[in-house]
Write an enzyme that holds these catalytic residues in place. Sequence first.
Site, PDB file in Angstrom:
ATOM      1  N   PHE A  78       0.862  -1.179   0.000  1.00 35.72           N
ATOM      2  CA  PHE A  78       0.000   0.000   0.000  1.00 35.72           C
ATOM      3  C   PHE A  78       0.895   1.225   0.000  1.00 35.72           C
ATOM      4  O   PHE A  78       1.596   1.502   0.977  1.00 35.72           O
ATOM      5  CB  PHE A  78      -0.932   0.045   1.217  1.00 35.72           C
ATOM      6  N   ASP A 101       9.655   3.023   1.497  1.00 39.95           N
ATOM      7  CA  ASP A 101       8.470   3.811   1.838  1.00 39.95           C
ATOM      8  C   ASP A 101       8.301   3.747   3.353  1.00 39.95           C
ATOM      9  O   ASP A 101       7.743   2.807   3.900  1.00 39.95           O
ATOM     10  CB  ASP A 101       7.247   3.243   1.121  1.00 39.95           C
ATOM     11  N   LYS A 113       3.351  11.746   6.647  1.00 42.45           N
ATOM     12  CA  LYS A 113       2.533  11.593   7.846  1.00 42.45           C
ATOM     13  C   LYS A 113       3.113  12.322   9.057  1.00 42.45           C
ATOM     14  O   LYS A 113       2.899  13.508   9.218  1.00 42.45           O
ATOM     15  CB  LYS A 113       2.266  10.113   8.116  1.00 42.45           C
TER      16      LYS A 113
END
Length: 406
Positions: free
Chosen positions: A147, A232, A261
């Site tokens: 994801f 990531d 984030k």
Amino acid sequence: MTSASTSAIASEIIAAEEEHVAHNYHPLPVVIAKGEGAWVTDVEGKRYLDLLAAYSALNFGHGHPAILAAAREQLGRLTLTSRAYHNDQLGVFAAALAKLCGKDVVLPMNTGAEAVETGIKVARAWGYRVKGIAADRATIIVASENFHGRTTTIVGFSDDPQAREDFGPYPPGFVTVPFGDAAALEAAIDENTAAVLLEPIQGEAGVIIPPQGYLRAVREITERHNVLMIADEIQSGLGRVGETFACDREGVVPDVYLLGKALGGGILPVSAVVANRDVLGVIRPGEHGSTFGGSPLAAAVGTRVVEMLSTGEFQRRAAALGEHLEAKLAELVGHGVTGVRVAGLWAGVDIDPAQGTGRQIAERLLGRGVLVKDTHGQTIRIAPPLVIRGTELDWAVEQLRLVLAG
């Protein structure tokens, strides 16, 4: 749809939202009005312990005073210039973040998906301009169950039907191999391979931790084949797993970090691609950009976040509290829980189907004042702010035990 226990005020707010907001999410039926530390309060004044932390965007909790102070100070001075001009905050931020990563150069963006898209462009440009791959032939190896975001390019190499169906056609250039299988990854490399793009720990898949040694093997393979390793770390990085980065768990330094984030401190979206000049230097003026990426406000907040991480305090807290959380959750295995995976303050808890789905367990925990999020049907994710106390974790796990006990 609201539940029978949702208050009239909350029901009215939810109904108004659903009337005018596209239904691309299915939130739990709670309306949050305030937050402080690891706790939030709804419109009726009921408090909840937040064990999601906005998918790690709130690593430092709701309203951390040091981050708020940095934002307020910058709000009164200058918020945005675009990259058409220089500003007095971006260079400070880039230097601090590059040092934290042990790299040379930062390319600032806003959202995590933008960072991933940027990483893809950088990898392809590097493949053509440095490695010498033939035009339009570059490929990137990705992992199954990945994801990396919701853009059309990214969902094109997802194997989640819900993410992919009805959004094609998708661009070529991606090769999928099983996550955690270094031999399969090496077998997929050929003369057109520019990069390997991986989450060191797969969050959306249910906090899936690869076998010990996998990341070291990926690093060795990519170095030997002259292929970029892109990590990531948008969810896993910046203190979440008890280290600054999840790659640190195996002493691995990738060629490229993708960050987001928590980098915005829960204040605003801030993301970045961080690498050395021999990689990021392939991007030339005019080839990539963002109106808001690298804004003075984003840079000021990001600098404060990096300063806080530089002390190691949050990494140490996540490591110690993560061990505590893992021990508590392990007691539930066989009692409504079929499996637990923990890395720092990040846990995937697999619910016995006899107890209900992950969504149903999340709804029952909501009734007990605990906020979690389900994923992949039977799993709930636990990712509290790193400021949470051990006693609060104990209370939350006790609520889960009571829910599972019926």
